[in-house]
Design an enzyme around this catalytic site. Sequence first.
Site, PDB file in Angstrom:
ATOM      1  N   LYS A  17       0.840  -1.209   0.000  1.00 33.50           N
ATOM      2  CA  LYS A  17       0.000   0.000   0.000  1.00 33.50           C
ATOM      3  C   LYS A  17       0.872   1.255   0.000  1.00 33.50           C
ATOM      4  O   LYS A  17       0.658   2.171  -0.789  1.00 33.50           O
ATOM      5  CB  LYS A  17      -0.902  -0.024   1.242  1.00 33.50           C
ATOM      6  CG  LYS A  17      -1.511   1.305   1.619  1.00 33.50           C
ATOM      7  CD  LYS A  17      -2.469   1.162   2.772  1.00 33.50           C
ATOM      8  CE  LYS A  17      -2.086   1.763   4.091  1.00 33.50           C
ATOM      9  NZ  LYS A  17      -1.603   3.112   4.171  1.00 33.50           N
ATOM     10  N   ASN A  18       1.830   1.290   0.911  1.00 30.48           N
ATOM     11  CA  ASN A  18       2.592   2.534   1.075  1.00 30.48           C
ATOM     12  C   ASN A  18       3.579   2.796  -0.066  1.00 30.48           C
ATOM     13  O   ASN A  18       4.059   3.923  -0.215  1.00 30.48           O
ATOM     14  CB  ASN A  18       3.322   2.540   2.420  1.00 30.48           C
ATOM     15  CG  ASN A  18       2.358   2.720   3.572  1.00 30.48           C
ATOM     16  OD1 ASN A  18       1.157   2.921   3.360  1.00 30.48           O
ATOM     17  ND2 ASN A  18       2.859   2.640   4.792  1.00 30.48           N
ATOM     18  N   CYS A 117      -5.638   7.599   9.424  1.00 29.21           N
ATOM     19  CA  CYS A 117      -5.826   6.931  10.706  1.00 29.21           C
ATOM     20  C   CYS A 117      -5.576   7.884  11.861  1.00 29.21           C
ATOM     21  O   CYS A 117      -4.666   8.704  11.807  1.00 29.21           O
ATOM     22  CB  CYS A 117      -4.876   5.756  10.814  1.00 29.21           C
ATOM     23  SG  CYS A 117      -5.506   4.297  10.000  1.00 29.21           S
ATOM     24  N   ARG A 122      -1.089  14.656  13.305  1.00 35.03           N
ATOM     25  CA  ARG A 122      -0.391  14.406  12.034  1.00 35.03           C
ATOM     26  C   ARG A 122      -0.357  15.702  11.238  1.00 35.03           C
ATOM     27  O   ARG A 122      -1.066  15.871  10.249  1.00 35.03           O
ATOM     28  CB  ARG A 122      -1.072  13.266  11.266  1.00 35.03           C
ATOM     29  CG  ARG A 122      -1.045  11.975  12.041  1.00 35.03           C
ATOM     30  CD  ARG A 122      -1.610  10.814  11.262  1.00 35.03           C
ATOM     31  NE  ARG A 122      -0.667  10.225  10.339  1.00 35.03           N
ATOM     32  CZ  ARG A 122      -0.920   9.179   9.585  1.00 35.03           C
ATOM     33  NH1 ARG A 122      -2.075   8.603   9.644  1.00 35.03           N
ATOM     34  NH2 ARG A 122      -0.013   8.714   8.750  1.00 35.03           N
ATOM     35  N   ASP A 316       4.424   0.945  12.158  1.00 35.23           N
ATOM     36  CA  ASP A 316       3.225   0.267  11.648  1.00 35.23           C
ATOM     37  C   ASP A 316       3.084  -1.161  12.187  1.00 35.23           C
ATOM     38  O   ASP A 316       2.016  -1.762  12.049  1.00 35.23           O
ATOM     39  CB  ASP A 316       3.236   0.235  10.115  1.00 35.23           C
ATOM     40  CG  ASP A 316       2.882   1.596   9.529  1.00 35.23           C
ATOM     41  OD1 ASP A 316       2.467   2.488  10.286  1.00 35.23           O
ATOM     42  OD2 ASP A 316       3.020   1.762   8.295  1.00 35.23           O
ATOM     43  N   ARG A 408      -8.587  -1.137   4.636  1.00 29.68           N
ATOM     44  CA  ARG A 408      -7.836  -0.051   3.998  1.00 29.68           C
ATOM     45  C   ARG A 408      -6.427  -0.496   3.629  1.00 29.68           C
ATOM     46  O   ARG A 408      -5.801   0.109   2.747  1.00 29.68           O
ATOM     47  CB  ARG A 408      -7.763   1.151   4.935  1.00 29.68           C
ATOM     48  CG  ARG A 408      -9.105   1.797   5.165  1.00 29.68           C
ATOM     49  CD  ARG A 408      -8.961   3.056   5.935  1.00 29.68           C
ATOM     50  NE  ARG A 408      -7.855   3.838   5.384  1.00 29.68           N
ATOM     51  CZ  ARG A 408      -7.324   4.887   5.967  1.00 29.68           C
ATOM     52  NH1 ARG A 408      -7.765   5.288   7.117  1.00 29.68           N
ATOM     53  NH2 ARG A 408      -6.341   5.542   5.406  1.00 29.68           N
TER      54      ARG A 408
END
Length: 428
Positions: A17-18, A117, A122, A316, A408
């Site tokens: 994903k990232n 999230c 952030r 993570d 997600r």
Amino acid sequence: MEGKNALNGRIRIQGSKNAALPILAACMLIPDKCVLKNCPDITDIGYMCSLLKSTGAVVDAKPVTGQTGLCLEIDAQNVKEHRLPEKYVSAMRSSVVLMGAMLGRLGEVCVNYPGGCVIGERPIDLHLSGLERLGAQIWTEGNHIHAYADELKGAVIAFPFSSVGATQNTILAAVTAKGTTVIKNAAREPEIVELCRFLNQAGARIELSDTFMEQGKLVIHGVELSRLHGVEYDIPSDRIVAGTYLFAALAAGGEVRLENIPIGQMDSVCGIITRMGAAVVQCPEDKAIQVNAIDRDRIVNIPYIETDVYPAFPTDLQSPLLAAACMAKGRLILKEKIFSSRFRIVEELQRMGADVTIDRDTAVVTGGRELEGRNVIARELRGGAALVIAGLCASGITTVADCGYICRGYQDIVGDLAGLGARIGYVD
Ligand code: UD1
């Protein structure tokens, strides 16, 4: 899920994903057609595709026979719209990296503050300061951020600390800026390297030198937009999904082989899992890792672990580790150094009977207690996956509500774990 069932078998790890999200943003810069293979079929990729389409890009998603994941074709020749729809920007944090790409492509962008999230504050100050240093004018109107540049110009940008997203945003804007950009204290996560490789294949001139890997100094020589051309690119597999399943095997017991692993990126995780008593064999030639956690007497906590930037232990995987630590004998002190509020699952783990306490950025887990199945709530992506791990180890039934958060980032966590023998499924 009904817990207390060891995991056995093999899983093929999905695309990252990232890595995929910033590469999709990079496609906006390229006035041509790109093909991205091995994209994970997850909600966040869907949101990013919707954002791309909203600007005028044509995106086609094709499932690939015999493989999981998606092959995405992105034709960004007709990108015209600089205002991004709030609905998708608010849905995920990484929408913010479209700012750099859109500035490079259209010289203009308007977005609302990004979502994502809830794992602590952030801010996006570093993102904005990087773009400003390259010559963008930035102003806010209510919840909207506008950025505009007649011409972006290369600059020296020294970040006070490493930020993955801010580094990506600055790279994307610098690719077509006039002259050379130097980013000091650039993030060195594998996803940054991957973005640079993709852009270089598309015609960018980014120096992926030893100085970058050793000191975090990244040099980008600007090129004309017309020099960028379409490419076909394979998204690498997901180191965080792989790590989650390694911790699931450690916690639940059993013997699992993970295939399609990003092998060089798993050292910190494999090191911790080995020190916690599992037998881990990395097979670089097969891109596989085999983990054996059958002998439960050997599974112990190690005294202290902290999260940090790559190549250290990733934030993570902090929650999946926390869940696994509940099942290991002895005490772990776990310090979260990246995000200010990333222990939201602790309350849920406590309700399941875990002995975990929090003091600001540090969790203390005394493992080896029986967990009991409960109805728990996923409040964010990785914490949600960690609750699934806890449920696999608990007696009785655990249900995880709001599991949309997990979707997600995990393409098929239920199918993957069921394939290993877990008793797990969806309920209405
Ligand atoms: C990315 C990853 C996320 C991972 C994180 C750290 C994506 C889509 N997400 O998130 O999964 O957990 O890297 O590896 O790739 N910060 C500021 N100002 C800024 C930007 C960041 O203060 O302008 C702070 C953040 O609040 C955080 C720290 O810097 O405390 C690191 O965040 P950053 O590396 O930017 O993470 P993300 O890019 O958001």
